[in-house]
Design a protein around this motif. Structure first.
Motif, PDB file in Angstrom:
ATOM      1  N   ARG A  71      21.939  21.080 -18.778  1.00  0.00           N
ATOM      2  CA  ARG A  71      23.245  21.515 -19.250  1.00  0.00           C
ATOM      3  C   ARG A  71      23.978  22.161 -18.074  1.00  0.00           C
ATOM      4  NH1 ARG A  71      25.648  25.479 -22.893  1.00  0.00           N
ATOM      5  NH2 ARG A  71      24.178  27.090 -22.285  1.00  0.00           N
ATOM      6  N   THR A  72      25.275  21.891 -17.960  1.00  0.00           N
ATOM      7  CA  THR A  72      26.020  22.563 -16.905  1.00  0.00           C
ATOM      8  C   THR A  72      27.151  23.376 -17.514  1.00  0.00           C
ATOM      9  OG1 THR A  72      26.972  20.386 -16.613  1.00  0.00           O
ATOM     10  CG2 THR A  72      25.753  21.255 -14.766  1.00  0.00           C
ATOM     11  N   VAL A  73      27.375  24.547 -16.955  1.00  0.00           N
ATOM     12  CA  VAL A  73      28.544  25.333 -17.341  1.00  0.00           C
ATOM     13  C   VAL A  73      29.291  25.714 -16.067  1.00  0.00           C
ATOM     14  CG1 VAL A  73      27.764  26.275 -19.542  1.00  0.00           C
ATOM     15  CG2 VAL A  73      27.066  27.387 -17.432  1.00  0.00           C
ATOM     16  N   LEU A  79      30.513  34.353 -18.639  1.00  0.00           N
ATOM     17  CA  LEU A  79      31.383  33.479 -17.853  1.00  0.00           C
ATOM     18  C   LEU A  79      32.736  33.314 -18.508  1.00  0.00           C
ATOM     19  CD1 LEU A  79      29.536  30.243 -16.720  1.00  0.00           C
ATOM     20  CD2 LEU A  79      30.250  32.174 -15.336  1.00  0.00           C
ATOM     21  N   LEU A  80      33.762  33.161 -17.687  1.00  0.00           N
ATOM     22  CA  LEU A  80      35.077  32.749 -18.196  1.00  0.00           C
ATOM     23  C   LEU A  80      35.308  31.329 -17.685  1.00  0.00           C
ATOM     24  CD1 LEU A  80      37.771  33.555 -19.621  1.00  0.00           C
ATOM     25  CD2 LEU A  80      38.621  34.159 -17.343  1.00  0.00           C
ATOM     26  N   THR A  81      35.369  30.382 -18.612  1.00  0.00           N
ATOM     27  CA  THR A  81      35.522  28.985 -18.186  1.00  0.00           C
ATOM     28  C   THR A  81      36.986  28.715 -17.865  1.00  0.00           C
ATOM     29  OG1 THR A  81      36.007  28.119 -20.379  1.00  0.00           O
ATOM     30  CG2 THR A  81      33.685  28.335 -19.796  1.00  0.00           C
ATOM     31  N   PRO A  82      37.263  27.649 -17.085  1.00  0.00           N
ATOM     32  CA  PRO A  82      38.647  27.314 -16.741  1.00  0.00           C
ATOM     33  C   PRO A  82      39.518  27.075 -17.984  1.00  0.00           C
ATOM     34  CG  PRO A  82      37.118  26.030 -15.409  1.00  0.00           C
ATOM     35  CD  PRO A  82      36.305  26.764 -16.421  1.00  0.00           C
ATOM     36  N   GLN A  83      38.860  26.733 -19.111  1.00  0.00           N
ATOM     37  CA  GLN A  83      39.634  26.522 -20.341  1.00  0.00           C
ATOM     38  C   GLN A  83      39.989  27.853 -21.019  1.00  0.00           C
ATOM     39  OE1 GLN A  83      36.562  24.698 -20.002  1.00  0.00           O
ATOM     40  NE2 GLN A  83      37.764  23.066 -19.047  1.00  0.00           N
ATOM     41  N   GLY A  84      39.451  28.957 -20.457  1.00  0.00           N
ATOM     42  CA  GLY A  84      39.747  30.267 -21.036  1.00  0.00           C
ATOM     43  C   GLY A  84      38.746  30.699 -22.083  1.00  0.00           C
ATOM     44  N   ILE A 130      34.980  32.100 -23.367  1.00  0.00           N
ATOM     45  CA  ILE A 130      33.919  32.979 -22.887  1.00  0.00           C
ATOM     46  C   ILE A 130      32.582  32.331 -23.186  1.00  0.00           C
ATOM     47  CG2 ILE A 130      32.786  35.216 -23.221  1.00  0.00           C
ATOM     48  CD1 ILE A 130      35.454  35.507 -21.893  1.00  0.00           C
ATOM     49  N   GLU A 131      31.697  32.306 -22.210  1.00  0.00           N
ATOM     50  CA  GLU A 131      30.371  31.725 -22.461  1.00  0.00           C
ATOM     51  C   GLU A 131      29.293  32.633 -21.896  1.00  0.00           C
ATOM     52  OE1 GLU A 131      28.472  27.319 -22.535  1.00  0.00           O
ATOM     53  OE2 GLU A 131      30.603  27.594 -22.226  1.00  0.00           O
ATOM     54  N   TRP A 132      28.254  32.833 -22.692  1.00  0.00           N
ATOM     55  CA  TRP A 132      27.104  33.621 -22.255  1.00  0.00           C
ATOM     56  C   TRP A 132      25.940  32.685 -22.004  1.00  0.00           C
ATOM     57  CZ3 TRP A 132      26.671  38.904 -21.532  1.00  0.00           C
ATOM     58  CH2 TRP A 132      27.730  39.697 -22.007  1.00  0.00           C
ATOM     59  N   PHE A 133      25.173  32.930 -20.962  1.00  0.00           N
ATOM     60  CA  PHE A 133      23.895  32.220 -20.886  1.00  0.00           C
ATOM     61  C   PHE A 133      22.836  33.123 -20.294  1.00  0.00           C
ATOM     62  CE2 PHE A 133      25.855  31.139 -16.804  1.00  0.00           C
ATOM     63  CZ  PHE A 133      24.809  31.365 -15.916  1.00  0.00           C
ATOM     64  N   SER A 134      21.606  32.774 -20.558  1.00  0.00           N
ATOM     65  CA  SER A 134      20.496  33.603 -20.141  1.00  0.00           C
ATOM     66  C   SER A 134      20.096  33.251 -18.706  1.00  0.00           C
ATOM     67  CB  SER A 134      19.321  33.369 -21.091  1.00  0.00           C
ATOM     68  OG  SER A 134      18.207  34.049 -20.619  1.00  0.00           O
ATOM     69  N   LEU A 135      19.870  34.252 -17.902  1.00  0.00           N
ATOM     70  CA  LEU A 135      19.517  34.021 -16.500  1.00  0.00           C
ATOM     71  C   LEU A 135      18.204  33.254 -16.360  1.00  0.00           C
ATOM     72  CD1 LEU A 135      20.585  37.381 -14.881  1.00  0.00           C
ATOM     73  CD2 LEU A 135      21.373  35.113 -14.214  1.00  0.00           C
ATOM     74  N   SER A 136      17.344  33.383 -17.378  1.00  0.00           N
ATOM     75  CA  SER A 136      16.055  32.700 -17.277  1.00  0.00           C
ATOM     76  C   SER A 136      16.212  31.179 -17.388  1.00  0.00           C
ATOM     77  CB  SER A 136      15.112  33.212 -18.364  1.00  0.00           C
ATOM     78  OG  SER A 136      15.674  32.965 -19.628  1.00  0.00           O
ATOM     79  N   ASP A 137      17.367  30.713 -17.904  1.00  0.00           N
ATOM     80  CA  ASP A 137      17.593  29.265 -17.999  1.00  0.00           C
ATOM     81  C   ASP A 137      18.160  28.679 -16.712  1.00  0.00           C
ATOM     82  OD1 ASP A 137      16.710  29.121 -20.560  1.00  0.00           O
ATOM     83  OD2 ASP A 137      18.694  29.348 -21.464  1.00  0.00           O
TER      84      ASP A 137
END
Lengths: 113, 409
Positions: free
Chosen positions: A76-78, A94-99, A101-108
């Motif tokens: 998966r890419t973000v 993260l704030l994506t270019p589309q505006g 908000i996305e969270w992801f776990s550092l372990s991934d």
């Protein structure tokens, strides 16, 4: 042209004559999926260091970067700019270019581009 | 390089499983048969001892009992057979990752290039037989050949009759073996085709193999050439592991517990079938654009019925949309005679993610309704929410929910 029973490399001769219960097909599909399952790559110290460095740099410059995240079936890419690093839950905001908000776990996290 | 293809087939699969599950049955004639009360009372599998009495697969239970009064009748356990078939797939995958499941008791393997790992084909075949016997108590027969069709014929016509349960059929030995078989025994030749061939003077597979192919093509098109190829042992199909991944159609069919005579009764099962098909299409994330309805009359001596299809106004996976189309076909083609079985199939599938919004057809509402029903069923079981019409005597949902392929799980 659509393939027919004579087309080389196709399996229509057999696919058109077989009888399979849907429950059986389901099981085989699940099995195929498991066969393609990937294990999570293990990062060595230098790689972790390099990732940390890239993250720090990205925060400092507020640049947009791409994260490749582990998933058993497909990577998966973000993409986005880092807003916050929550060290307690080991998550990144993260704030994506589309505006969005996305969270992801550092372990991934597998790699950064 | 010539390929090495196996077709591994389980002897009387269902019956063998029941026998190895219950050692008391070991030396007795055993059949697995459906429920005569519900008219699924045919022999699904007969063990070799029962076969010695002349019991045949697919005959009616009462016929079998007449031939062999001490017959032990076991009810089918479809879920178990599927699970064990899957276990066999995993055994075969110890030898090669190229395994294609062809039916519940037959699987193809491509062993090309494994000689140095496991030895020549005969010793691999023996190892496969031993491991399946050891782990499941089922006897496997192995047909071998340079392609799938020769492996299949090797298994059906020779390995099953051989002492060691294996046979290698190649382009070298097929003229002395396969070509002597009656053409009716060939894969792809049914009784109707056999009659056509008989009238043309084609008696054996060898006769068909040397018959000028352009005559066959002229009369039957692609299928004529396919049959000529089979008779000559020609088949370019690969062993395809992912063959079950893409789906062309979602269908559901049932034989009714009694003959249905009124439109009202037929409509009830028709709606149930449509709901089931729609539900399965949604589970797979598909919408379909074509609906077909098949119906068979109750009188065996005077076969009636039809199989027709209709293009839907737009791709759908909503049960009621399917039902309206099916009803249209039913009212147009049904001759009014009693009905024994009904089947509904949704084809021309496409992904459900993308679809055209229609101005006058509120598809969003339908999607939400369908989703709500699916969620309820997922949480509380298949029969947690059903159409009120299914409470009618003609309804079958409650019975079907306990079954796989029309037989008990």
């Amino acid at each position: 042209m659509n393939p027919n029973k004579l087309t080389h490399g196709h399996n229509l001769l057999w696919e058109s004559s077989r009888m399979m219960l849907p429950e059986h097909k389901e099981l085989i599909q699940q099995h195929q999926k498991q066969l393609n399952q990937k294990t999570k790559p293990e990062l060595d110290e230098q790689e972790v260091e390099w990732l940390e460095h890239q993250i720090q740099e990205a925060i400092r410059q507020q640049s947009t970067i791409r994260f490749n995240l582990y998933n058993p079936y497909e990577t998966r890419t973000v993409v986005g700019t880092i807003q916050k690093v929550d060290l307690h839950t080991q998550q990144l905001k993260l704030l994506t270019p589309q505006g969005d908000i996305e969270w992801f776990s550092l372990s991934d996290l597998v790699s950064i581009q | 390089m010539e390929k090495v293809i196996f077709l591994v087939d389980m002897q009387s699969f269902y019956a063998s499983i029941e026998k190895s599950a219950n050692p008391k049955l070991q030396d007795r004639p055993v059949v697995v048969a459906g429920d005569p009360e519900r008219r699924s009372g045919i022999i699904l599998a007969a063990c070799p001892i029962a076969k010695q009495y002349g019991v045949k697969t697919a005959e009616a239970l009462w016929q079998a009992q007449e031939k062999c009064p001490e017959l032990v009748i076991v009810r089918p356990r479809m879920k178990l057979y599927i699970d064990l078939s899957y276990q066999i797939t995993q055994i075969l995958e110890r030898f090669t990752d190229q395994v294609e499941v062809f039916s519940v008791d037959e699987q193809f393997m491509d062993l090309t290039g494994t000689e140095r790992l496991f030895g020549d084909k005969y010793s691999v075949a023996r190892k496969i037989q031993e491991e399946i016997q050891e782990e499941l108590g089922v006897y496997a027969r192995v047909g071998m050949g340079p392609n799938k069709i020769l492996a299949k014929i090797a298994c059906d016509a020779f390995a099953k009759k051989n002492e060691n349960g294996m046979f290698y059929l190649s382009h070298d030995n097929m003229k002395d073996t396969m070509w002597h078989l009656p053409v009716g025994k060939m894969f792809g030749v049914g009784s109707r085709m056999e009659r056509h061939f008989a009238r043309m003077g084609i008696q054996t597979i060898g006769d068909l193999a040397v018959y000028p192919v352009h005559y066959l093509k002229k009369r039957w098109g692609i299928n004529g050439e396919v049959l000529s190829n089979i008779a000559n042992g020609i088949d370019y199909s690969p062993v395809k592991t992912e063959t079950h991944n893409k789906q062309k159609a979602v269908g559901h069919h049932m034989t009714l517990p009694r003959d249905y005579e009124t439109l009202e009764d037929i409509k009830i099962v028709l709606l149930e079938l449509c709901e089931e098909v729609a539900k399965r299409a949604r589970a797979k994330n598909y919408r379909g654009h074509t609906l077909s309805l098949g119906l068979r009359g109750a009188n065996f001596d005077l076969p009636t019925g039809f199989h027709r299809q209709i293009k839907l106004t737009s791709p759908t996976n909503y049960g009621m949309d399917l039902f309206h189309a099916a009803l249209q076909l039913l009212s147009k083609h049904w001759d009014g005679l009693p009905v024994r079985s009904v089947g509904v199939t949704l084809s021309q599938l496409q992904s459900a993610d993308v679809y055209q919004l229609s101005l006058f057809n509120p598809s969003v509402e339908k999607d939400q309704l369908s989703k709500a029903m699916d969620d309820i069923r997922k949480k509380f079981g298949h029969t947690a929410i059903v159409r009120a019409s299914s409470l009618n005597k003609a309804g079958q949902v409650f019975d079907r929910a306990q079954k796989i392929g029309g037989h008990y799980k």
